[in-house]
Design a protein around this motif. Structure first.
Motif, PDB file in Angstrom:
ATOM      1  N   ALA A  60       0.835  -1.204   0.000  1.00  0.00           N
ATOM      2  CA  ALA A  60       0.000   0.000   0.000  1.00  0.00           C
ATOM      3  C   ALA A  60       0.870   1.254   0.000  1.00  0.00           C
ATOM      4  N   ALA A  61       1.955   1.246   0.783  1.00  0.00           N
ATOM      5  CA  ALA A  61       2.861   2.391   0.802  1.00  0.00           C
ATOM      6  C   ALA A  61       3.541   2.574  -0.551  1.00  0.00           C
ATOM      7  N   VAL A  62       3.943   1.482  -1.187  1.00  0.00           N
ATOM      8  CA  VAL A  62       4.590   1.565  -2.499  1.00  0.00           C
ATOM      9  C   VAL A  62       3.617   2.106  -3.543  1.00  0.00           C
ATOM     10  N   LEU A  63       2.360   1.718  -3.458  1.00  0.00           N
ATOM     11  CA  LEU A  63       1.357   2.263  -4.375  1.00  0.00           C
ATOM     12  C   LEU A  63       1.233   3.776  -4.195  1.00  0.00           C
ATOM     13  N   GLY A  64       1.297   4.230  -2.931  1.00  0.00           N
ATOM     14  CA  GLY A  64       1.253   5.662  -2.688  1.00  0.00           C
ATOM     15  C   GLY A  64       2.453   6.383  -3.264  1.00  0.00           C
ATOM     16  N   LEU A  65       3.641   5.810  -3.098  1.00  0.00           N
ATOM     17  CA  LEU A  65       4.843   6.411  -3.676  1.00  0.00           C
ATOM     18  C   LEU A  65       4.797   6.368  -5.197  1.00  0.00           C
ATOM     19  N   ASN A  66       4.247   5.298  -5.742  1.00  0.00           N
ATOM     20  CA  ASN A  66       4.136   5.179  -7.201  1.00  0.00           C
ATOM     21  C   ASN A  66       3.212   6.240  -7.783  1.00  0.00           C
ATOM     22  N   GLY A 183      -7.538  -5.277   4.063  1.00  0.00           N
ATOM     23  CA  GLY A 183      -8.569  -4.318   3.676  1.00  0.00           C
ATOM     24  C   GLY A 183      -7.979  -3.000   3.199  1.00  0.00           C
ATOM     25  N   TRP A 184      -6.933  -2.508   3.896  1.00  0.00           N
ATOM     26  CA  TRP A 184      -6.302  -1.256   3.492  1.00  0.00           C
ATOM     27  C   TRP A 184      -5.599  -1.411   2.153  1.00  0.00           C
ATOM     28  N   CYS A 185      -4.902  -2.516   1.950  1.00  0.00           N
ATOM     29  CA  CYS A 185      -4.196  -2.742   0.689  1.00  0.00           C
ATOM     30  C   CYS A 185      -5.181  -2.842  -0.473  1.00  0.00           C
ATOM     31  N   VAL A 186      -6.289  -3.544  -0.272  1.00  0.00           N
ATOM     32  CA  VAL A 186      -7.296  -3.659  -1.326  1.00  0.00           C
ATOM     33  C   VAL A 186      -7.911  -2.302  -1.632  1.00  0.00           C
ATOM     34  N   LEU A 187      -8.164  -1.498  -0.588  1.00  0.00           N
ATOM     35  CA  LEU A 187      -8.750  -0.175  -0.783  1.00  0.00           C
ATOM     36  C   LEU A 187      -7.827   0.727  -1.606  1.00  0.00           C
ATOM     37  N   VAL A 188      -6.536   0.730  -1.273  1.00  0.00           N
ATOM     38  CA  VAL A 188      -5.579   1.555  -2.023  1.00  0.00           C
ATOM     39  C   VAL A 188      -5.448   1.040  -3.456  1.00  0.00           C
ATOM     40  N   THR A 189      -5.456  -0.278  -3.630  1.00  0.00           N
ATOM     41  CA  THR A 189      -5.345  -0.848  -4.971  1.00  0.00           C
ATOM     42  C   THR A 189      -6.528  -0.457  -5.840  1.00  0.00           C
ATOM     43  N   LEU A 226       0.829  19.238  -6.694  1.00  0.00           N
ATOM     44  CA  LEU A 226       0.465  19.353  -5.274  1.00  0.00           C
ATOM     45  C   LEU A 226      -0.565  18.297  -4.885  1.00  0.00           C
ATOM     46  N   VAL A 227      -1.534  18.079  -5.756  1.00  0.00           N
ATOM     47  CA  VAL A 227      -2.536  17.047  -5.492  1.00  0.00           C
ATOM     48  C   VAL A 227      -1.874  15.675  -5.385  1.00  0.00           C
ATOM     49  N   ALA A 228      -0.921  15.402  -6.279  1.00  0.00           N
ATOM     50  CA  ALA A 228      -0.216  14.120  -6.242  1.00  0.00           C
ATOM     51  C   ALA A 228       0.566  13.962  -4.945  1.00  0.00           C
ATOM     52  N   PHE A 229       1.275  15.013  -4.527  1.00  0.00           N
ATOM     53  CA  PHE A 229       2.030  14.946  -3.287  1.00  0.00           C
ATOM     54  C   PHE A 229       1.106  14.777  -2.090  1.00  0.00           C
ATOM     55  N   ALA A 230      -0.007  15.514  -2.076  1.00  0.00           N
ATOM     56  CA  ALA A 230      -0.934  15.428  -0.945  1.00  0.00           C
ATOM     57  C   ALA A 230      -1.558  14.046  -0.847  1.00  0.00           C
ATOM     58  N   THR A 231      -2.039  13.511  -1.962  1.00  0.00           N
ATOM     59  CA  THR A 231      -2.675  12.191  -1.959  1.00  0.00           C
ATOM     60  C   THR A 231      -1.675  11.102  -1.620  1.00  0.00           C
ATOM     61  N   SER A 232      -0.493  11.189  -2.229  1.00  0.00           N
ATOM     62  CA  SER A 232       0.550  10.210  -1.950  1.00  0.00           C
ATOM     63  C   SER A 232       0.970  10.245  -0.480  1.00  0.00           C
ATOM     64  N   SER A 233       1.092  11.447   0.084  1.00  0.00           N
ATOM     65  CA  SER A 233       1.485  11.575   1.486  1.00  0.00           C
ATOM     66  C   SER A 233       0.404  11.028   2.406  1.00  0.00           C
ATOM     67  N   PHE A 234      -0.860  11.242   2.057  1.00  0.00           N
ATOM     68  CA  PHE A 234      -1.950  10.703   2.878  1.00  0.00           C
ATOM     69  C   PHE A 234      -1.892   9.179   2.909  1.00  0.00           C
ATOM     70  N   GLY A 236       0.746   7.319   2.299  1.00  0.00           N
ATOM     71  CA  GLY A 236       1.954   6.923   3.014  1.00  0.00           C
ATOM     72  C   GLY A 236       1.815   7.076   4.510  1.00  0.00           C
ATOM     73  N   GLY A 237       1.217   8.196   4.974  1.00  0.00           N
ATOM     74  CA  GLY A 237       1.035   8.395   6.402  1.00  0.00           C
ATOM     75  C   GLY A 237       0.129   7.349   7.017  1.00  0.00           C
ATOM     76  N   LEU A 238      -0.956   7.032   6.326  1.00  0.00           N
ATOM     77  CA  LEU A 238      -1.868   6.014   6.844  1.00  0.00           C
ATOM     78  C   LEU A 238      -1.221   4.629   6.819  1.00  0.00           C
ATOM     79  N   SER A 239      -0.425   4.356   5.802  1.00  0.00           N
ATOM     80  CA  SER A 239       0.277   3.069   5.728  1.00  0.00           C
ATOM     81  C   SER A 239       1.316   2.958   6.842  1.00  0.00           C
TER      82      SER A 239
END
Length: 357
Positions: A60-66, A183-189, A226-234, A236-239
């Protein structure tokens, strides 16, 4: 073969926009989900807790960074710091009596705000300058986490994570923690799968390819970055928070240091930039392969009757592991996800190879 497209007709936009238009893909996804749901009953406790659970959270974190690296094309060398701030934010919120679900969201928002604040300065530059800016963010946040007692308790302190409670019910069983991570990984996917079909996803790809060309057609590149950084950071923080609550059970500054950012970057590159299935492959390869190589080399040495010192056993698996990364990238520079796509595309037209020419 199983990926045949004969008899599949796209008669509407809705049908053409399906995530998995081929029946074989839908069957494979269903089988994988069934296997994931049955994992607590089919795998040992050791495999479940030390391999599958952390793999799901790291994926899930890697998906956020991707999202920021593969989709928006922006370098990020400080993702571990983002995960750390989300983890500490969620822990402090939960320790102050805030329900676990809200505490997790607050942790993600804290990470998102910090990511956006640094992005305002970092996104004024490009390429290697952007990489150095995010690297500076990692070092700054490392110092803040380690030296501000209100956050981590100090350099050598360990902050115990509260008990995980979902809808007010404490989750302490191994299967329960695993299902939360799943559940979190499936949600991010699902979010990432649908992102590339939206206007936001297409705008991010346009910014990645040529930001000034995107600006010509009306895409505000700075806004979408900025949207990409904000969404990705969210994400990553939750992961990061979920990793502490389900796996580590405590937070220390070393868990989110610079070397973790490099590992996350390696997961994205080995898996494939912008590849969702590649994120799963990359996380599994970087996370699980070293232990597998250690056991394999140790077993082969015993079979061959070779006595290896502790120091040799500590370094040979790392050398072989590094060589495998180089070999994979030489075979397919676009990562393991592209290797899977190549095999799938070959099976689509097999045995009629001339179709691809």
């Amino acid at each position: 073969m199983i990926f045949r497209q004969a008899g599949i007709y796209h008669t509407s936009y809705a049908q053409a926009q399906k995530l998995y238009p081929l029946p074989a893909d839908r069957w494979m996804v269903g089988a994988l989900l069934a296997l994931a749901l049955a994992a607590p009953f089919t795998f040992s406790s050791l495999t479940l807790n030390t391999h599958l659970l952390p793999w799901l959270v790291w994926t899930a974190a890697v998906l956020g960074l991707n999202l920021v690296l593969g989709w928006a094309g922006q370098f990020h060398f400080g993702y571990a710091a983002i995960m750390g701030m989300g983890a500490y934010g969620a822990i402090h919120a939960a320790r102050n009596g805030i329900p676990w679900e809200i505490a997790m969201i607050l942790g993600g928002l804290v990470a998102s705000v910090i990511g956006v604040v640094f992005a305002f300065a970092a996104l004024r530059v490009k390429g290697l300058y952007l990489a150095l800016s995010t690297l500076a963010m990692q070092f700054v946040m490392d110092w803040v986490i380690a030296h501000v007692p209100a956050i981590s308790g100090g350099t050598q302190a360990t902050l115990q994570a509260p008990e995980l409670k979902l809808l007010g019910q404490a989750i302490t069983s191994e299967a329960g923690l695993y299902y939360v991570a799943l559940g979190w990984c499936v949600l991010v996917t699902i979010f990432m799968l649908n992102l590339r079909r939206t206007g936001l996803g297409r705008a991010l790809v346009a910014v990645r390819e040529k930001d000034y060309a995107a600006a010509v057609i009306g895409v505000h590149s700075f806004y979408y970055k900025l949207v990409a950084f904000a969404t990705s950071s969210f994400i990553g923080g939750l992961s990061g928070a979920l990793l502490v609550f389900t796996f580590y059970r405590a937070a220390t500054p070393e868990q989110f240091a610079f070397n973790i950012s490099i590992e996350l970057l390696a997961m994205v590159i080995v898996g494939g930039l912008g590849s969702i299935i590649g994120s799963f492959f990359g996380a599994a390869f970087i996370l699980l392969m070293p232990g597998f190589m250690n056991g394999l080399i140790n077993g082969l040495a015993k079979i061959a009757g070779i006595s290896l010192s502790v120091e040799t056993l500590a370094h040979i698996p790392n050398a072989v592991y590094g060589a495998l990364i180089i070999i994979f990238l030489l075979v397919e520079p676009m990562g393991l996800g592209k290797l899977y796509a190549n095999v799938r595309n070959y099976l689509m037209v097999w045995p009629f190879g001339y179709v691809r020419k």
